[in-house]
Design an enzyme around this catalytic site. Structure first.
Site, PDB file in Angstrom:
ATOM      1  N   LYS A   1     -11.075  21.443  -1.005  1.00  0.00           N
ATOM      2  CA  LYS A   1     -10.356  21.333   0.271  1.00  0.00           C
ATOM      3  C   LYS A   1      -8.896  21.653  -0.016  1.00  0.00           C
ATOM      4  CE  LYS A   1      -8.513  19.750   4.141  1.00  0.00           C
ATOM      5  NZ  LYS A   1      -7.104  19.876   3.682  1.00  0.00           N
TER       6      LYS A   1
ATOM      7  N   GLU B   1      -5.339  10.832  -8.455  1.00  0.00           N
ATOM      8  CA  GLU B   1      -4.008  11.010  -9.034  1.00  0.00           C
ATOM      9  C   GLU B   1      -3.037  10.867  -7.882  1.00  0.00           C
ATOM     10  OE1 GLU B   1      -0.607  11.967  -9.727  1.00  0.00           O
ATOM     11  OE2 GLU B   1      -1.245  14.064  -9.727  1.00  0.00           O
TER      12      GLU B   1
ATOM     13  N   CYS C   1       5.039  13.812  -8.181  1.00  0.00           N
ATOM     14  CA  CYS C   1       4.699  12.414  -8.465  1.00  0.00           C
ATOM     15  C   CYS C   1       5.181  11.995  -9.850  1.00  0.00           C
ATOM     16  CB  CYS C   1       3.195  12.199  -8.336  1.00  0.00           C
ATOM     17  SG  CYS C   1       2.214  13.421  -9.210  1.00  0.00           S
TER      18      CYS C   1
ATOM     19  N   GLU D   1       8.518   5.696  -3.096  1.00  0.00           N
ATOM     20  CA  GLU D   1       8.475   7.103  -3.493  1.00  0.00           C
ATOM     21  C   GLU D   1       9.043   7.957  -2.356  1.00  0.00           C
ATOM     22  OE1 GLU D   1       5.447  10.145  -5.717  1.00  0.00           O
ATOM     23  OE2 GLU D   1       4.637   8.988  -4.049  1.00  0.00           O
TER      24      GLU D   1
END
Length: 500
Positions: A189, A263, A299, A400
């Protein structure tokens, strides 16, 4: 020639085109006939292509194709799959510039500093997993002369891979070659915000893979992504993205006891000790660790700068000088160091964080890279912003941001900085800067994170084990052990032997 055409030519933006999905060896539209526009961050809201809007029926079509292709693909000798992956690696290299330019256009990642290195990593990952395909093997237990007891590492089946928009080709490299080398078939995807480079990768792979082994679908996460996670024919879901969405993926996949790896996000500490040599090499490596060359949309960004009080001012001053010298602009330009934020939604989110920091009386703003300072309003541009004198409890120190914002925090005691570094629900990456080997290793071992770099700030290397602790994820990628643990399952076989 109109002014709009001149502008597009100046910005190096090509004409828009329709890009079908790749399912069962063919380029197809969505069964419902719906398409969605793909925009480039270089020019706000400008559509550079259209992709099919997949629904559950389209996902089912791709999964069924992967299931049909699985028995033959898994039964091949590993050297056959090895050769295919090696050929794909070579084809990626031969079309690397095309892939890099499309990545820059699609994601906003600068061509020179990010897009080309990402494509190189993709090719290297295909070549690496080609080389280690023969390591997927079991063991024999010495159980006596009347017993043959051995294990087989067998592929899981159909793997659903859900990719992010920040570095779609590199993350595809984390998943696809390992899954394929292990004998699985795959349904990918592509990220709704950046699907074009992944579709080009499918075009490259199509020359070498049998129909159905690799399928790439497009569409929204809420519809196509959800259907892939829930599909009973998907044996594993491998997801890279936000922690919030990752929790949902884990719930849905876990509800049907499918294999899952995640992840997710990070708020990564970068700890500078007072014995560092504050030279150009150190500053360059520290700069790399911040991931500002990817607009902070990583990240693994070392966005919490824990600077020892003795070197705080000097390190921060040198780093800010380097950050301020970066050229922010069109990612397709060779001179650009930092490209564009992916889209309006993410741009607004990062601006919200910046507004919070810029209006705070608790910190100092030593570098203001907010959009008005950059002054380029064609696309979603902003420069690095650095806040000084923060503490670890501040909102911008904990959440974040996924943008080019850094928070510098002073420290003096080793135990205190370890406590602050670990005081996070994330645990993906960390950076340690010291020439004291004992101190470096003791610090690395004390940090609650899946990946620690010492005196370097670059990205992932092929063969390393990559993944997070805590809410940064589950599972490992990029390595041999990650391939075996993540894309195979163990079968024990016991045979009683007759005496002769």
């Amino acid at each position: 020639m109109t002014s709009t055409q001149t502008s597009l030519q100046d910005l190096q933006i090509p004409d828009a085109r329709d890009c079908p999905m790749f399912v069962d060896g063919a380029w197809v539209e969505a069964l419902g006939g719906e398409w969605s526009g793909v925009t480039t961050p270089i020019l706000r809201e400008h559509v550079i292509g259209r992709v099919p809007s997949s629904e559950a029926a389209d996902v089912d079509r791709a999964v069924q194709a992967a299931r049909r292709a699985f028995p033959k693909w898994r039964s091949q000798h590993f050297t056959a799959r090895q050769r295919v992956l090696g050929k794909i690696a070579g084809a990626i290299e031969s079309r690397s510039e095309e892939l890099a330019r499309l990545t820059a256009l699609d994601t906003g990642n600068a061509l020179r500093t990010q897009a080309r290195p990402e494509v190189l990593t993709l090719a290297n990952l295909f070549r690496f997993f080609s080389g280690v395909a023969g390591e997927i093997k079991g063991t024999v237990l010495p159980a006596g002369d009347d017993q043959l007891q051995y294990t087989r590492q067998e592929p899981l089946g159909v793997v659903g891979c859900i990719l992010p928009w920040n570095s779609p080709l590199m993350i595809a490299g984390f998943k696809l070659p390992a899954a394929l080398a292990a004998g699985n078939t795959v349904v990918v995807k592509a990220a709704e915000a950046a699907p074009l480079s992944v579709l080009l990768l499918a075009e490259i792979c199509a020359e070498f893979l049998p129909a159905g082994v690799l399928n790439v679908i497009t569409g929204s996460g809420a519809v196509a992504g959800e259907a892939l996670v829930q599909h009973p024919g998907v044996d594993k879901v491998s997801f890279t993205g936000s922690t919030e969405v990752g929790r949902r993926v884990a719930r849905e996949a876990g509800g049907r006891l499918a294999h899952v790896s995640l992840e997710l996000g990070g708020k990564n500490p970068s700890i500078v000790f007072p014995d560092v040599n504050i030279d150009d090499e150190f500053i360059n490596q520290l700069l790399l660790s911040t991931r500002v060359h990817r607009q902070g949309q990583s990240c693994t960004a070392g966005s919490r700068l824990f600077l020892h009080q003795d070197v705080y001012d000097e390190v921060l001053g040198r780093l800010v000088d380097s950050l301020a010298a970066l050229e922010v602009g069109n990612p397709l330009s060779e001179s650009t160091d930092m490209g564009a934020i992916i889209n309006d939604k993410q741009f607004a989110s990062v601006c919200g964080f910046l507004d919070d920091g810029l209006s705070s009386s608790q910190v100092s703003v030593v570098l203001d890279g907010s959009p008005t300072k950059v002054g380029n309003f064609d696309g979603y541009y902003m420069g690095p912003t650095v806040f000084s004198g923060a503490d670890n409890s501040w909102r911008l120190s904990r959440e974040e941001i996924f943008g080019p914002a850094l928070v510098a925090i002073p420290w003096t005691e080793h135990s205190d900085v370890i406590e602050m570094a670990n005081d996070s629900h994330y645990g993906l990456a960390a950076y340690v800067w010291t020439h004291n080997l004992d101190l470096a290793l003791n610090t690395a071992h004390a940090l609650e994170t899946g990946w620690v770099q010492v005196n370097q700030g670059g990205g992932q290397m092929v063969g390393q084990s990559y993944g997070g602790y805590k809410q940064s994820g589950i599972g490992r990628e990029v390595s041999v052990e990650g391939m075996i643990a993540g894309f195979t399952q163990t079968k024990q076989v016991n045979v009683r032997l007759r005496s002769i």
